[in-house]
Design a protein around this motif. Structure first.
Motif, short mmCIF file in Angstrom:
data_model
loop_
_atom_site.label_atom_id
_atom_site.label_comp_id
_atom_site.label_asym_id
_atom_site.label_seq_id
_atom_site.Cartn_x
_atom_site.Cartn_y
_atom_site.Cartn_z
N ASP A 156 6.08 -3.64 7.97
CA ASP A 156 4.76 -3.06 7.78
C ASP A 156 4.54 -2.69 6.32
O ASP A 156 3.52 -3.04 5.74
CB ASP A 156 4.57 -1.83 8.70
N ILE A 157 5.53 -1.99 5.73
CA ILE A 157 5.32 -1.50 4.37
C ILE A 157 6.67 -1.39 3.66
O ILE A 157 7.67 -1.02 4.27
CB ILE A 157 4.58 -0.14 4.39
N ASP A 215 8.30 0.62 0.65
CA ASP A 215 8.05 1.81 -0.15
C ASP A 215 9.13 1.88 -1.23
O ASP A 215 9.04 1.22 -2.25
CB ASP A 215 8.07 3.00 0.82
#
Ligand code: IMP
Ligand code: MG
Length: 175
Positions: free
Chosen positions: A100-101, A103
């Motif tokens: 999803d992401i 970071d």
């Protein structure tokens, strides 16, 4: 959904749809005639993966991993524990991790090392979102949806304390 914690919209539903279609085409072109396995990272990537997979027009299989990253609510430590492993071996297969992401990149770094040790034919990453300003380790991310600023994002799979995954857009959390 009305909620004072849902802040500025970072990615609109139509832009998500268009970009996911583009990514599906890119992945289809890159893996034509290959034995492609998507590895979704639970739970956040499920929503993106379900849409991405339907935009892929070559044969493709899917499997899932669940990992827990130790750390505070908003900062991962890079110490990762596998809660659910893949159902099948990946030796000799073309594996695309769907996240999803990204970071800090620490979770993905761990996953790349762990899956890389199983001798896949290739190992790459498709991430819907990335926050370049937060990166602690440099990782090659082959397919990226959107770069977003250093804000805590919610929606389209991304949660804050398990809520907001069902938002049809990506928004900043009001902290
Ligand atoms: P990293 O190890 O710091 O790259 O963090 C990776 C994981 O932390 C992601 O797969 C998400 O589950 C979660 N995460 C990081 N940033 C956000 C955010 O802005 N919103 C929601 N979850 C996030
Ligand atoms: Mg995640």
């Amino acid at each position: 959904m009305r909620d004072p914690k849902i802040g500025e919209i970072l990615v609109q539903p139509d832009d998500l749809k268009q970009r996911v279609r583009d990514l599906g085409q890119q992945v289809s072109d890159a893996y034509a005639d290959r034995d492609l396995l998507l590895v979704g990272v639970l739970k956040g990537a499920v929503f993106f993966l379900a849409d991405l997979m339907r935009a892929i027009d070559i044969p493709v299989e899917v499997d899932f991993m669940a990992v827990a990253s130790y750390g505070s609510a908003t900062d991962s430590s890079g110490v990762v524990r596998i809660l659910k492993d893949l159902d099948t071996p990946i030796e000799g297969r073309h594996v695309l991790i769907v996240e999803d992401i990204v970071d800090s990149g620490l979770t993905l770094q761990y996953l790349m090392r762990n899956l890389g040790a199983r001798n896949p034919a290739s190992l790459d990453v498709c991430a819907l979102l990335t926050k370049p300003d937060r990166r602690k380790v440099e990782l090659p991310i082959r397919f990226v949806g959107f770069e977003i600023p250093d804000r805590f994002a919610i929606g389209y799979g991304l949660d804050h304390a398990e809520r907001y995954r069902n938002l049809p857009y990506v928004a900043a959390l009001v902290e």
